[in-house]
Design a protein around this motif. Structure first.
Motif, PDB file in Angstrom:
ATOM      1  N   UNK A 140      40.281  44.062  46.975  1.00  0.00           N
ATOM      2  CA  UNK A 140      38.905  43.838  46.533  1.00  0.00           C
ATOM      3  C   UNK A 140      38.868  42.622  45.607  1.00  0.00           C
ATOM      4  N   UNK A 141      37.903  41.755  45.801  1.00  0.00           N
ATOM      5  CA  UNK A 141      37.797  40.534  44.998  1.00  0.00           C
ATOM      6  C   UNK A 141      36.669  40.670  43.991  1.00  0.00           C
ATOM      7  N   UNK A 142      36.821  40.051  42.844  1.00  0.00           N
ATOM      8  CA  UNK A 142      35.817  40.165  41.810  1.00  0.00           C
ATOM      9  C   UNK A 142      35.493  38.781  41.249  1.00  0.00           C
ATOM     10  N   UNK A 143      34.370  38.700  40.547  1.00  0.00           N
ATOM     11  CA  UNK A 143      33.957  37.462  39.890  1.00  0.00           C
ATOM     12  C   UNK A 143      34.047  37.682  38.386  1.00  0.00           C
ATOM     13  N   UNK A 144      34.751  36.810  37.658  1.00  0.00           N
ATOM     14  CA  UNK A 144      34.964  37.050  36.222  1.00  0.00           C
ATOM     15  C   UNK A 144      33.686  37.039  35.397  1.00  0.00           C
ATOM     16  N   UNK A 145      32.641  36.399  35.888  1.00  0.00           N
ATOM     17  CA  UNK A 145      31.405  36.297  35.113  1.00  0.00           C
ATOM     18  C   UNK A 145      30.322  37.262  35.581  1.00  0.00           C
ATOM     19  N   UNK A 146      30.594  38.000  36.650  1.00  0.00           N
ATOM     20  CA  UNK A 146      29.576  38.900  37.163  1.00  0.00           C
ATOM     21  C   UNK A 146      30.179  40.110  37.838  1.00  0.00           C
ATOM     22  N   UNK A 147      30.296  41.240  37.159  1.00  0.00           N
ATOM     23  CA  UNK A 147      30.900  42.429  37.768  1.00  0.00           C
ATOM     24  C   UNK A 147      30.087  43.008  38.912  1.00  0.00           C
TER      25      UNK A 147
END
Length: 311
Positions: free
Chosen positions: A146-153
């Motif tokens: 699963x990939x995530x964005x550091x500025x937007x959970x």
């Protein structure tokens, strides 16, 4: 009615007779009950689902697809992009009256469908995509691939579908399906709007249960409407042809989708006006005469391109 009563009715609407289902079960049951109608012929809009199971779609949606395999058969694939391309090809072969649903797991599995989704949207071909999505509770960190964005959970790889989807929604509550599923099929059934339709399904929400109205799962027909030209437009085109010294017809995919092959052939036979086909219009002519040219453009012939330039 007192204020307490108003609040209760707003949070507990009167759906009539209901059936308790998980989100995954509701999605499958609804899809299986949708039909398209074109030229008086009724067909299952989505006769089957395809996909690859993994974290994010196996527990909720996977369970439902197994349970209701008798009404929505499932085809296991090996590559998400290939499966989506197959669904798009099926939609084109059925003149946009049918398509498949395709599901994929979180992360790379879902991302593999993005390129094919763009193809569907650019070519106005219907396809329903059901990618798994991140836990809405966020009690877990990123899981496996699963990939995530550091500025937007709240951002996942599924947000890559937003710019290219004709309809996109992330289902974070079961009752959202009452709006989003009909909206998705409205887009799929509209030749002007159709393309990739994406319903992102968080893996925890897929297993949440809700009392859905039974009427929601009754058979529903979606009419594939043909655009009818106005008489003024027809007269304008007729004048253009009449005044032209070297008229030439370029037949596109609309000829095929409208079932106008016989009419185009009759017109060409009567007038002798040459007819060329775009890449999407290949097959628009089934009984060619001496007026029939080869394709045009990059995949066409130099001779046809020259005639088009001189027309």
């Amino acid at each position: 009615m007192d204020e307490a009563g108003k609040g209760k009715n707003m949070t507990n609407p009167n759906y009539g007779s209901t059936e308790r289902l998980t989100v995954g079960q509701a999605v499958v049951r609804f899809i299986a009950a949708q039909y398209s109608v074109a030229d008086g012929v009724k067909r299952r809009f989505i006769p089957a689902a395809m996909g690859i199971f993994g974290h994010g779609n196996v527990a909720g949606l996977g369970q439902a697809l197994d349970q209701y395999n008798d009404i929505l058969p499932f085809v296991q694939g090996r590559n998400e992009q290939g499966l989506t391309h197959a669904a798009i090809g099926f939609a084109k072969a059925t003149n946009r009256t049918q398509t498949f649903a395709v599901t994929a797991s979180i992360g790379p599995g879902a991302l593999n469908m993005v390129t094919a989704a763009g193809l569907a949207t650019v070519n106005h071909l219907p396809v329903l995509l059901l990618p798994g999505d991140s836990y809405t509770t966020r009690r877990q960190g990123p899981v496996l691939q699963q990939l995530e964005h550091p500025l937007g959970p709240d951002i996942s790889v599924n947000d890559a579908f937003r710019p290219i989807a004709k309809f996109f929604d992330r289902i974070t509550r079961p009752e959202q399906l009452l709006y989003s599923l009909p909206s998705a099929f409205r887009v799929l059934a509209n030749p002007v709007e159709t393309g990739a339709v994406v319903l992102a399904l968080p893996q925890d929400i897929q297993s949440h249960a809700f009392d859905f109205p039974k009427a929601f799962f009754e058979d529903r027909e979606w009419k594939i409407r043909r655009t009818i030209p106005e008489r003024e437009d027809i007269g304008h085109v007729a004048k253009l042809i009449k005044d032209a010294k070297k008229p030439l017809i370029i037949a596109g995919g609309g000829v095929i989708y409208s079932g106008a092959t016989a009419q185009l052939e009759a017109f060409a036979n009567a007038t002798g006006i040459p007819v060329s086909e775009t890449f999407g219009g290949k097959g628009a002519i089934q009984n060619p005469g001496d007026w029939h040219l080869m394709g045009l453009g990059l995949e066409g012939s130099p001779e046809t391109n020259k005639l088009v330039a001189e027309a």
